[in-house]
Design a protein around this motif. Structure first.
Motif, PDB file in Angstrom:
ATOM      1  N   GLN A  37       0.845  -1.187   0.000  1.00  0.00           N
ATOM      2  CA  GLN A  37       0.000   0.000   0.000  1.00  0.00           C
ATOM      3  C   GLN A  37       0.889   1.248   0.000  1.00  0.00           C
ATOM      4  OE1 GLN A  37      -3.201  -0.061  -0.413  1.00  0.00           O
ATOM      5  NE2 GLN A  37      -3.445  -2.278  -0.210  1.00  0.00           N
ATOM      6  N   PHE A  38       0.459   2.291  -0.699  1.00  0.00           N
ATOM      7  CA  PHE A  38       1.254   3.519  -0.875  1.00  0.00           C
ATOM      8  C   PHE A  38       0.363   4.734  -0.707  1.00  0.00           C
ATOM      9  CE2 PHE A  38       4.471   6.277  -2.583  1.00  0.00           C
ATOM     10  CZ  PHE A  38       3.793   7.203  -3.354  1.00  0.00           C
ATOM     11  N   SER A  39       0.940   5.792  -0.167  1.00  0.00           N
ATOM     12  CA  SER A  39       0.237   7.075  -0.076  1.00  0.00           C
ATOM     13  C   SER A  39       1.195   8.198  -0.443  1.00  0.00           C
ATOM     14  CB  SER A  39      -0.297   7.312   1.337  1.00  0.00           C
ATOM     15  OG  SER A  39      -0.997   8.538   1.413  1.00  0.00           O
ATOM     16  N   PRO A  40       0.825   9.069  -1.419  1.00  0.00           N
ATOM     17  CA  PRO A  40       1.734  10.153  -1.834  1.00  0.00           C
ATOM     18  C   PRO A  40       1.721  11.309  -0.850  1.00  0.00           C
ATOM     19  CG  PRO A  40      -0.292  10.265  -3.086  1.00  0.00           C
ATOM     20  CD  PRO A  40      -0.397   9.025  -2.233  1.00  0.00           C
ATOM     21  N   ASP A  41       2.866  11.940  -0.713  1.00  0.00           N
ATOM     22  CA  ASP A  41       2.966  13.083   0.195  1.00  0.00           C
ATOM     23  C   ASP A  41       2.110  14.250  -0.257  1.00  0.00           C
ATOM     24  OD1 ASP A  41       4.653  12.205   2.243  1.00  0.00           O
ATOM     25  OD2 ASP A  41       6.453  12.571   1.064  1.00  0.00           O
ATOM     26  N   VAL A  98       4.890   7.424   1.254  1.00  0.00           N
ATOM     27  CA  VAL A  98       5.192   6.387   2.236  1.00  0.00           C
ATOM     28  C   VAL A  98       4.470   5.113   1.829  1.00  0.00           C
ATOM     29  CG1 VAL A  98       5.551   8.067   4.083  1.00  0.00           C
ATOM     30  CG2 VAL A  98       3.280   7.071   3.748  1.00  0.00           C
ATOM     31  N   ALA A  99       4.931   3.986   2.337  1.00  0.00           N
ATOM     32  CA  ALA A  99       4.366   2.699   1.918  1.00  0.00           C
ATOM     33  C   ALA A  99       4.422   1.698   3.051  1.00  0.00           C
ATOM     34  CB  ALA A  99       5.111   2.158   0.703  1.00  0.00           C
ATOM     35  N   ILE A 100       3.553   0.691   2.917  1.00  0.00           N
ATOM     36  CA  ILE A 100       3.578  -0.504   3.765  1.00  0.00           C
ATOM     37  C   ILE A 100       3.681  -1.709   2.856  1.00  0.00           C
ATOM     38  CG2 ILE A 100       2.315  -1.959   5.403  1.00  0.00           C
ATOM     39  CD1 ILE A 100       0.777   0.518   6.284  1.00  0.00           C
ATOM     40  N   GLY A 101       4.556  -2.633   3.184  1.00  0.00           N
ATOM     41  CA  GLY A 101       4.599  -3.943   2.544  1.00  0.00           C
ATOM     42  C   GLY A 101       4.407  -5.006   3.606  1.00  0.00           C
ATOM     43  N   SER A 102       3.623  -6.045   3.286  1.00  0.00           N
ATOM     44  CA  SER A 102       3.324  -7.090   4.263  1.00  0.00           C
ATOM     45  C   SER A 102       3.276  -8.444   3.582  1.00  0.00           C
ATOM     46  CB  SER A 102       1.975  -6.805   4.944  1.00  0.00           C
ATOM     47  OG  SER A 102       1.516  -7.927   5.670  1.00  0.00           O
ATOM     48  N   ARG A 103       3.832  -9.450   4.217  1.00  0.00           N
ATOM     49  CA  ARG A 103       3.797 -10.792   3.633  1.00  0.00           C
ATOM     50  C   ARG A 103       2.431 -11.443   3.807  1.00  0.00           C
ATOM     51  NH1 ARG A 103       3.792 -15.026   7.024  1.00  0.00           N
ATOM     52  NH2 ARG A 103       4.539 -14.767   9.168  1.00  0.00           N
TER      53      ARG A 103
END
Length: 296
Positions: free
Chosen positions: A122-126, A141-146
């Motif tokens: 998931q990503f969100s632009p500044d 910013v981003a989140i990565g999850s397995r």
């Protein structure tokens, strides 16, 4: 390292998808909604152990960012960092990545990288008008999850005009845990820390009252008053028993670590161990902070 102690509608990018070219790929990560994953987050969460890593990857082609102009190398560096950290004397592999100063095309490429096969991103632009160099999309910013992510929220953080900041939060039902990644205003934009204080309060509100792992590049030192509320209500993984401290994560031009500005906060009931590399990181101006978090 410390011993055990008492974050928008977006596209989920899966590693099983087709390989995404760097040029022009950033737009695809910013469209669509992630599913609200049914009911799992509302059940009593089971015991879980999560290895989380936060890293400001310095992904744009600007001074001080070693790989900002070499995005393919940067993506490989993220994969390396996710698998190469040590916590409590043990080699660990990350289950969760919280990334800052990352470009949307780079997140798309991470989603297509074999090393992250099956991961959710998931990503969100500044800022809506900001762009990364070399066709790398937008910075954010981003989140990565397995494991799968749902209930995704992208939020605007209070910030000085022209210096927008964002956070992204998502729930991992498999762990019953809310995850958030953020980057706060830089000191030059907010010399008194008032915006950072408001950003911290908004981030904590978005994380919510349940089981949480959140943080990122909060751009202040542990003793900064802007972080008072976070330290009051949560435990930071590298916090000593009687003091707000921790290993330095921000590097200077020579690669020396000079101050701690990167954080991982959890519930106070979690048992947490954390580590920061002692050697310079040649891919970014920040060193990664990794924590093994045990929820009972």
């Amino acid at each position: 390292m410390r011993g055990p102690r008492a974050l928008i509608p977006l596209l989920a990018v899966c590693g099983a998808g087709a390989v995404v070219a760097f040029a022009g790929a950033g737009a695809s990560i910013e469209k669509g909604d992630a599913p609200a994953l049914a009911d799992g987050a509302q059940q009593a969460p089971k015991a879980a152990t999560i290895t989380a890593m936060t890293w400001n990857v310095c992904g744009d082609a600007v001074p001080g960012c070693p790989l900002g102009g070499r995005p393919a190398e940067l993506v490989r560096a993220v994969g390396h960092e996710a698998r190469a950290n040590t916590v409590g004397g043990r080699h660990v592999k990350a289950d969760v990545l919280l990334l800052q100063e990352v470009c949307s095309a780079q997140v798309a490429a991470l989603g297509a990288a074999p090393v992250f096969h099956g991961w959710s991103w998931q990503f969100s632009p500044d800022a809506k008008d900001a762009t990364c160099a070399n066709g790398q999309g937008r910075p954010g910013v981003a989140i990565g999850s397995r494991v799968a992510l749902g209930d995704v929220r992208r939020l605007r953080l209070p910030a000085p005009r022209g210096h927008e900041r964002t956070a992204v939060c998502a729930t991992a039902p498999a762990w019953g845990t809310r995850l958030c990644s953020a980057r706060f205003s830089a000191t030059g934009e907010d010399p008194r820390g008032e915006w950072r204080r408001r950003q911290a309060a908004r981030l904590a509100e978005a994380a919510g009252p349940g089981r949480v792992v959140f943080g990122g590049d909060l751009t202040d030192v542990p003793a900064g008053r802007a972080l008072d509320g976070l330290y009051r209500d949560y435990a930071e993984c590298d916090q000593g028993p009687n003091a707000r401290d921790g290993a330095a994560t921000l590097q200077n031009w020579s690669g020396a670590a000079v101050s701690k500005t990167d954080y991982l906060f959890t519930n106070r009931t979690a048992a947490t161990s954390c580590g920061v590399a002692r050697t310079p990181n040649r891919a970014s101006d920040h060193r990664a902070l990794t924590a093994v978090i045990r929820f009972s």
